[in-house]
Structure formats: structure tokens, C-alpha cells
Motif scaffolding. Structure first.
Motif, PDB file in Angstrom:
ATOM      1  N   ALA A 177       0.828  -1.207   0.000  1.00  0.00           N
ATOM      2  CA  ALA A 177       0.000   0.000   0.000  1.00  0.00           C
ATOM      3  C   ALA A 177       0.858   1.251   0.000  1.00  0.00           C
ATOM      4  N   ASN A 210      -0.838   4.725  -1.268  1.00  0.00           N
ATOM      5  CA  ASN A 210      -2.018   4.692  -0.401  1.00  0.00           C
ATOM      6  C   ASN A 210      -1.538   4.694   1.048  1.00  0.00           C
ATOM      7  N   GLU A 223      -3.920   3.630   4.072  1.00  0.00           N
ATOM      8  CA  GLU A 223      -4.101   2.185   4.156  1.00  0.00           C
ATOM      9  C   GLU A 223      -2.831   1.515   4.681  1.00  0.00           C
TER      10      GLU A 223
END
Length: 698
Positions: A186, A191, A194
Motif C-alpha cells: 500500500a 495509499n 491504508e
């Protein structure tokens, strides 16, 4: 130089284990792990069994051959078939030790045996997927590794959650490994929220197990993630907690991971003086602990910092110490990094032959792993190193390889996005057609029913027919609206396929189509002016401020470029941080004036960043007006862009923040001009190309 620390910290190597000191491999009769495993038949609980096996895994990190041989001896010495839980733990141990050294056949064999146990032992299915994930990660098969990690995470969640996990003899180390692997995936994808959530899961698992080693490592990793999320206070608090847990590990291995993450934090905060001392301390502790692999990892990160500090000789010494260890343990993820760092150091030291060989070997390894973005970055760094060493031919070759690779990646990304958009609109259009067909079918059914009713009650049938006519009118209107929406969607798709989504400028595809339309009827020769621009040190902006700020810089550059060009000009984002402008029917003096206006408009005013920070952004550029005087020689437009591209590289090689204009060409044919473009520097020196260089005026 690329940031290496976050990648090194992605390695799940050699730290998962209890807080007791990592013991060196001893003789078979005296090893604590051997003594424990030899009495597994009746004396040990599952918890004790897992602890003994983890000590074996830790020993196998630096001495895999001895550990694997000892496991084989132990199994051959048993008088009877072992209990199922014992067999699972031994196969898991064998699989993890083999996977972390890239021994694919042995790791797959262990994973296969674990899979055979899955029908009677649910934890065995999770362990099998975990071993395969570790193996694929070690061999740099990232997509497959993540698939197995997701499978293992789900299997551990089913078998090991709550009281059922304790009774099943679950060991937290394997589950921690796969959760952390998912967190790193992630983080690599950008991201970050996350990634932080997954790392928090891993930390909670380590805390529940009372594992100070994993908790120290996880908290230090989370401190880096919090820094990237601009939560500075949380980052400092997590690093302090990590150091407190690391001090409880007498082996020093947890402290090594904390120091590596501490160095990464210092780099993120631009505290250059803080990175190198932390890395040097990590090297010292690893050497004292007798862990050649951890010492090699710390040396890999240190070589990167030494190159950045302008100390190529020391960086090369670090590489030469680490590289044999990485080869011995088949660490494919780090081999290309070390070859690249060693190659850059050799080029800076004037060892061009060996430096080129090392750099090319690194590129080939990355290409085998399909890490094309990393290949592009390293080719650009190689080009800068060759240019600084005066080898312009090698610099141009690396630069153009990187450019071709970027164009290929941009083209594939664009094609994938367009395919996705077309599929989506086709699906929506098909759904609308289906709905219309169903409505038309309903109307036909209603008509038949109305005819039947007409035979019975004429008046009622008349009313129903009137109602049906109204329904038909509504359906026709809806059909027209659906067709109109479809045409609007197709128009939107066309617009989206012609614009760069970040900057709003034309994209490369639209630029090509616009030039083809303008040149139609004018023969093969390109007409008009070209200006090619590239943001100086854009990688440094991304490294120091983050990719979000880098995107903001590109948007602002595009805005200022749009403000400078005329209504009839075409400005596009040519790729990455490059922009290209076509100006029809302008003399070279006018093209030069436009280029210098753009140079000043971008470089003379700092770019405002969120939070009030300001940075100065400069451009390197090249320009030309075709056909080139005095002989009016022309080129096809693709070769014209290539000629200006060579001028751009000349602007970068001579100091950046300037414009290089190709004002004339002393040639008599298109072929001669193409040859001059292919050997730009020589053509410039012998007078075939007349070039004017103008630094930006502040």
C-alpha cells in the motif's frame, strides 16, 4: 540519487523472533534450538514449540545450510511419526529459512507439505501461503507475493483469531510478516492511510504476543509512515516507543531496524547529518552481532547516503563489502541497487569501463523483474553521472534509453486508460439499449393485451389504447434522451483522450493529431516553431517535498506556460516533467522571444506551496523555427522534435536554467540535417548547426 532506505526497510529479513538474544549457530549437540526440538515429542507445549522454531529461523537467517541440515537430521532420527502440530511447525520453519535465501525448490516443497496438512490443520493452509509469499518477495515476484500474502492473511484470520488461535497453536510471526507485506505494498502504491492502518494491525498483533522485537520494528516503520502523512508529533512519539522496545532485545537486531528507520526519517526531514551516523551505528551493531546479512543491508543504505554526500570512494568501499554477502544469500532485491551504486561511484572516480558494466548489469536485473519505473530513474542518474565525467556519448545514450522507456510506459498507461473508458461507455450504452428493448417489448405486450380487451369491451379498450399511446410517447422521448446522453458521453471520451488529466494541457496524442492536421498538404517538411521544456531537478523536488507537491509544481508550470503562448499555439505535456509547444509560422526571432518569456515567467517567480512555503522552479529548454536558414532545409516533424530534444539535453549538460536555440543549419539536404541531429555536439562544434545559448535573466 534515489532514496534507498524505504526500499531496504521493506525487507522482512531476520528480525521476526522472540526478545531473547539471537544465538549464533553452535554444534548440533549444544544449540538451544537443537536441544529444544529434540525433546518435542512429549515435553513442549505448542507455545514453547513455536518459540524454539523461531530461534531456529533466526539462526537460519545467517547460517541457512546448518539449520536446514539439522532439521533433516532431526527428522531422520525420529522413531515414530511426529504429531501433526510438530510436523507443521518444522515444515514452516524449513520453508521460511529456504524462502529467505531464495531456495525455490526447497521452499515450494515445504509449502506443498503444509498444503497437504490443511485438511486436518487450518493453520497449515495459512503457513503454506505465508511461505510462498516470502519466497516470491525474495525472488522479486511482487504480484504473486501479494496474492499469497492476501491468501495467508485471510487464512490466519479464520484460524487464529481469539481463543481458537491459542488452542490451535498459532504463531504470530507468520501473520505479522504477511500483514507488513501488505502494508508495504500500500505504501509503494501511494495509499499511505491504508499502509498506516495495516502497519497498526501488525503492531497490535506484536503487542498482544508481547514481542518487543517485532513491536520495535513495526513502531519504527509506522513512525516513517506518520512522517509522510505530516503527523510529526505522532512520528516522534512512535520512534521513541520503538527505541524503548528495541533496548529490550540484547541481540541488537531490533535496534538495527530502528536505526535504519531513523535514518529514513532524517532523510524525509532533510536532516542530512542525522542519516549517516544512524546508518554507521547500524553497521557497527550488525557486525558485533555477527549478522553479515544485516550488516550488508545497513551498508547498502549507507552507500546511498555516501554517494549523496559526494564521497564516491567510501560508497564504493561499502558496496564492495556488501555485494558478496548479497550474492551469497541470493538477495535479488538488493543486488541491482548495489550494482547501480557501485557503478555510479566508479564513474565518479573515473573507472568508466567497470562502472558502465555494473550499471548495465543493474539495469538488466531490474528489467528481468519488470521494474521499469526504477530502470528509468537509474538511467537518468547514470546519464547525469556520465555527463559529469565528460562522457557525453554514454550520457546521451542513457538519457535516450530513459526517454524511450518513459514514452513506452506513458503510451501503455494511456492505452490502458482509454481501453477502460471505452469499455465502460460501451457497457453503459449496451445497458441503455437493453433497457430500451425491454421497454419496447413491454409496449408490444400491452398492445396485444389491449387488442384482446377490445374484443370484449370497446370503450375500455379505447381508453387503454390511449394510455398505451402516451406510454409510447414517453418511451420515444426517453430513447431520444438516451441517445443524446450517449453522444455526450462519446464527446466527453474524446475530450478526455486529448487532454492531460493533471495539467489540463493537450496530451501527446492530441499534439500529434494537431500537427498532422496542420502539416497536411505541406509535404514531408515540418513548418513552424518548436519549444521543448523540462523542469530542472524535478526528482529532487519529489524527493524533498513529496509527489503531491511535485504534481502541484507541474500544474503551476502548465498554467504559466498557457499564459505565455498565443491563441493559435499548441502546448502539451510531452511526458513526465517535459512540455512541448508548437507555434505556426513564426520567425526564429519570435520563437526565441517566446522561449525566453516562458523561461522568465517560470523561473523568476517562486511557486507557492501549501502552508506558505515557496520554492524556485527553473526550466531547461531548446527551440527552433523550421525550415532552418539559410538553406531552408526541413525535417519530418518527429525528427524536428528529436533535434530540439538534443538541444534540450545540451541545455541541461551546460548548467540548466537556460534556453538553447538552434538558429541555423549549414546543410543542403534533409538527410544531412538528420545526421547533424544524430551527432549534435559534433555538428555544433564544426559549424553545421548554429546554436545560441541564453541563461535566464533574473
Amino acid at each position: 540519487m534515489r532514496r534507498l532506505l524505504p526500499w531496504l526497510l521493506a525487507a522482512g529479513l531476520g528480525l521476526a523472533g522472540p526478545t531473547s538474544a539471537a544465538r549464533p549457530i553452535a554444534a548440533k549437540a549444544t544449540s538451544p534450538a537443537a536441544q529444544g526440538l529434540e525433546r518435542l515429542g512429549s515435553a513442549l507445549s505448542l507455545g514453547e514449540l513455536n518459540e524454539q522454531a523461531q530461534q531456529w529461523v533466526n539462526e537460519g537467517f545467517d547460517a541457512p545450510d546448518e539449520v536446514l541440515a539439522r532439521l533433516d537430521d532431526l527428522q531422520r532420527g525420529l522413531d515414530a511419526a511426529p504429531p501433526l502440530a510438530w510436523a507443521r511447525v518444522v515444515e514452516r520453519t524449513r520453508g521460511v529459512v529456504a524462502a529467505r535465501t531464495g531456495r525455490e525448490a526447497l521452499a515450494q516443497e515445504a509449502a506443498g507439505r503444509l498444503s497437504q496438512m490443511a485438511g486436518q490443520d487450518a493453520v497449515a493452509a495459512a503457513d503454506a501461503a505465508m511461505v510462498r509469499a516470502l519466497l516470491d518477495e525474495q525472488l522479486w515476484r511482487n504480484d504473486s507475493a501479494i496474492g499469497h500474502a492476501l491468501e495467508a492473511d485471510a487464512a490466519y484470520a479464520r484460524a487464529c483469531a481469539g481463543d481458537a488461535g491459542r488452542s490451535a497453536g498459532c504463531d504470530h510471526h507468520g501473520w505479522w510478516e504477511v500483514i507488513r507485506m501488505l502494508a508495504l505494498r500500500a505504501d509503494r502504491q501511494g495509499n499511505r492511510l491504508e499502509a498506516a492502518r495495516l502497519q497498526q494491525r501488525a503492531n497490535e498483533l506484536a503487542a498482544q504476543a508481547g514481542d518487543d522485537v517485532l513491536l520495535a520494528w513495526g513502531l519504527a516503520s509506522q513512525a516513517v509512515m506518520s512522517q509522510r502523512l505530516n503527523d510529526l508529533e505522532k512520528s516522534r512519539r512512535e520512534m521513541t516507543q520503538a527505541e524503548r522496545h528495541a533496548h529490550k532485545d540484547p541481540s541488537g537486531r531490533a535496534m538495527i531496524r530502528v536505526l535504519l528507520n531513523s535514518a529514513a526519517l532524517a532523510s524525509l526531514r532533510n536532516e542530512r547529518t542525522g542519516s549517516r551516523p544512524a546508518l554507521e551505528e547500524a553497521v557497527r551493531i550488525a557486525r558485533s552481532a555477527g549478522s553479515a546479512r544485516l550488516e550488508a543491508l545497513a551498508l547498502a543504505a549507507l552507500s546511498d547516503e555516501l554517494l549523496r554526500a559526494g564521497r564516491p570512494r567510501d560508497a564504493l568501499a561499502a558496496v564492495e563489502r556488501a555485494l558478496p554477502v548479497m550474492r551469497r544469500f541470493n538477495d535479488r532485491r538488493y543486488l541491482p541497487v548495489m550494482l547501480h551504486n557501485g557503478g555510479i561511484a566508479r564513474v565518479r572516480l573515473g573507472q568508466l569501463g567497470q562502472g558502465k558494466a555494473d550499471l548495465e548489469a543493474a539495469v538488466q536485473l531490474w528489467e528481468q523483474a519488470r521494474a521499469r519505473a526504477r530502470v528509468e530513474t537509474e538511467l537518468n542518474e547514470s546519464a547525469d553521472a556520465f555527463a559529469a565525467a565528460g562522457d557525453m556519448k554514454a550520457a546521451l545514450e542513457s538519457f535516450h534509453r530513459a526517454t524511450r522507456l518513459r514514452e513506452q510506459m506513458d503510451r501503455e498507461t494511456r492505452d490502458a486508460v482509454l481501453t477502460q473508458l471505452r469499455d465502460r461507455f460501451r457497457t453503459e450504452a449496451g445497458q441503455r439499449d437493453l433497457e430500451l428493448a425491454e421497454r419496447e417489448n413491454s409496449v408490444k405486450t400491452a398492445r396485444l393485451e389491449n387488442q384482446t380487451l377490445m374484443q370484449r369491451v370497446w370503450m375500455l379498450a379505447s381508453a387503454v389504447l390511449t394510455l398505451a399511446a402516451g406510454v409510447l410517447i414517453v418511451q420515444v422521448r426517453r430513447t431520444r434522451q438516451a441517445n443524446l446522453q450517449l453522444r455526450r458521453s462519446e464527446a466527453l471520451l474524446k475530450v478526455q483522450s486529448e487532454r492531460d488529466p493533471l495539467t489540463g494541457l493537450a496530451n501527446r496524442r492530441h499534439f500529434r493529431e494537431a500537427l498532422a492536421a496542420r502539416q497536411e498538404g505541406e509535404g514531408d517538411g515540418f513548418q513552424g516553431g518548436l519549444i521543448l521544456l523540462d523542469v530542472d531537478h524535478f526528482k529532487r523536488i519529489n524527493d524533498e517535498h513529496g509527489h503531491a507537491i511535485g504534481d502541484s509544481v507541474l500544474v503551476e508550470v502548465a498554467h504559466r506556460l498557457s499564459a505565455c503562448v498565443r491563441a493559435g499555439d499548441v502546448a502539451c505535456r510531452w511526458g513526465g516533467e517535459e512540455f512541448l509547444v508548437h507555434t505556426p509560422a513564426l520567425a526564429v526571432e519570435s520563437v526565441e522571444a517566446l522561449a525566453l518569456r516562458v523561461l522568465g515567467e517560470i523561473g523568476n517567480r517562486p511557486v507557492e506551496l501549501p502552508g506558505g512555503q515557496r520554492i524556485t522552479v527553473t526550466m531547461s529548454m531548446a527551440y527552433a523555427a523550421f525550415p532552418l536558414p539559410p538553406n531552408g532545409v526541413t525535417l519530418p516533424w518527429e525528427q524536428a522534435v528529436n533535434l530540439v530534444d538534443m538541444g534540450l539535453y545540451s541545455a541541461k549538460a551546460t548548467g540548466r536554467d537556460r534556453a538553447v536555440g538552434i538558429s541555423a543549419a549549414d546543410v543542403n539536404s534533409t538527410e544531412a540535417l538528420a545526421r547533424a541531429a544524430g551527432d549534435f555536439e559534433r555538428a555544433r562544434l564544426d559549424g553545421r548547426l548554429v546554436v545560441k545559448e541564453t541563461p535566464r535573466q533574473g
